[in-house]
Design an enzyme around this catalytic site. Sequence first.
Site, mmCIF file in Angstrom:
data_model
loop_
_atom_site.group_PDB
_atom_site.id
_atom_site.type_symbol
_atom_site.label_atom_id
_atom_site.label_comp_id
_atom_site.label_asym_id
_atom_site.label_seq_id
_atom_site.Cartn_x
_atom_site.Cartn_y
_atom_site.Cartn_z
ATOM 1 N N SER B 33 58.535 -0.540 49.991
ATOM 2 C CA SER B 33 59.890 -0.825 49.515
ATOM 3 C C SER B 33 60.578 -1.860 50.403
ATOM 4 C CB SER B 33 60.734 0.452 49.502
ATOM 5 O OG SER B 33 60.132 1.451 48.721
ATOM 6 N N GLU B 54 63.118 9.075 60.715
ATOM 7 C CA GLU B 54 63.884 7.886 61.108
ATOM 8 C C GLU B 54 64.379 7.959 62.546
ATOM 9 O OE1 GLU B 54 64.332 9.765 58.438
ATOM 10 O OE2 GLU B 54 63.758 8.459 56.767
#
Lengths: 277, 309
Positions: B33, B54
Amino acid sequence: MGISEERAGYLENLCRQFRIDVITQLYAVQTGHPGGSLSVCEILTALYFEKARNNPQNPNDPGRDRIILSKGHAAPMLYRILAERGYFPADDLKTLRQFGSHLQGHPCSHGTKGVEVPTGPLGLGLGVAVGKALSLQLDKNPAYVYCILGDGELNEGTIWESAMSASKFKLDNLIVIVDRNHVQLDGTDEEIMPLLDLGKKFDAFGFRTFSCEGHSIADICDTIDRAKDVRSMPSVIIAETVKGKGVSYMEGQNAWHGNPINSQYFERAIKELEATH
Amino acid sequence: MAATIREVYGNALVKYGKDDDRVVVLDADVSSSTKSNIFAQTSGERFFNVGIAEANMVAMAAGFASEGKIPFVNTFAVFISTLGTLGARTFAGYGRAPIKFMGAYGGMSDAFDGATHHAIEDIAIMRAIPGITVLVASDAVLTDWIVKTAIETPAAMYVRLSRDTMPDLYRPDEKFELGKGKILKEGRDATIIACGIMSGFSLEAAYILEKEGISVRVVDMFSIKPIDEALIKQCARETKTILTAEEHSKIGGLGSAVAEVLAGNGLGTPLTMIGINDCYTQSGPYKDLLKAYELDVNSIADKVKSCIR
């Protein structure tokens, strides 16, 4: 090739002095974390004085082993040890936590020589250690990365994200040491967030797991030697310690995680520490 | 069909990072992406997929940075600016680690995924962290320059990218500078200070207004922090009113940054903010969303007219 009895005795005696000095500093400034500083004393001493290559004359020496104190609140003990090693003048210790001092409440890399990255917000130091270990491998640098975690810190989910990464990338140059003192800020680990079988947890996350007596310099050093022999996977040493070690009324007491020390308590602490061998 | 900003980004990473051993690229399982996978294909030994983690990705980047590497961390802007912020603050801001936070899918460009995936507070969040430069890509040429500059500049940076295409604003040889906005079109009656996809839309609106006899200056303020104070002051002096245009909440973003400069310098030039109200957005085709939240060309033109009346 273990550490000699004489050398271990010398370092343990040094630890006694470190404890006295840290309690004295914390009493003087009336702020800072005694409990976790006392529990991590032998772990840091074994690393800085025996097992980890480190060079106070050249703190950024590429060949140094990297030490990350993820449980940054134990800064007073780290600072005491860095000063003893010669990273900065011992006189600086008097400025602990004071405005303008490089000895901030939690370790800060752009102020204090010997500190690799800022630590204090819990749960992030292991990720940094993983990044460093990977970077060293990319550079074909044989140095080791040592990351010291608190056991309360293991509540943080990021620790387990980082643990998975360490295993995925087969970081055999990473040695994690857990200061397993069983007590966090609000209570015992069991009360606040049980860790259950911590060794099995790390095993399941792909680590080679060791345990050791965290107040025995000889045992810590031997265990680090064994961890260094591990190939293709990260190691963790669960070092059994006592929060507030050496001061009877602090031992195992969460109230002494970060409480200021009054004069009566101070005198008792020093008396007890001086009496230990 | 023009390349999407994410493709331009992925290609620029390869162009400038392929032969620079300092560059390492991390992604949180969205590399197809973000298009960091283009780098993975050419320089796999310096690409690290860390999984859907993350916060750990940012901490790892700090580790890389502390060893002299130039880490690019990649995931959706909305996640990097929320899950990544403790590490951003601790290591990139406070610790001065030159981490490059690449915010893919800025604004509502991940249109159909809806509010949970729209980044409309990222600029406000990252702008509040001391020591982090904040840039917003507004066209392909600028995106390429940002990647090159991120590698050349030893500073922590947050860069907002986009999933989509953006109108071309710059010639390939355009020169940019950190902290300097770009005047895209001169004008006397009003200035629109914009960023991201809104810069191109504002330019288009200005050309429409020109035909109606309204002269509008358009500034691409791609550097939100540091911001071009001198240019904002100049616009406040030279045009009667100022509008800001951003694909972001009206709270804390470009509009707020411009307001800080105006108020801080005692400039009373009227300021109108075009942006997303204090609300959550919805799923839908990107074009429809931009229209629904009054961020399209016609809405900008209408807003200018209502300001100069």
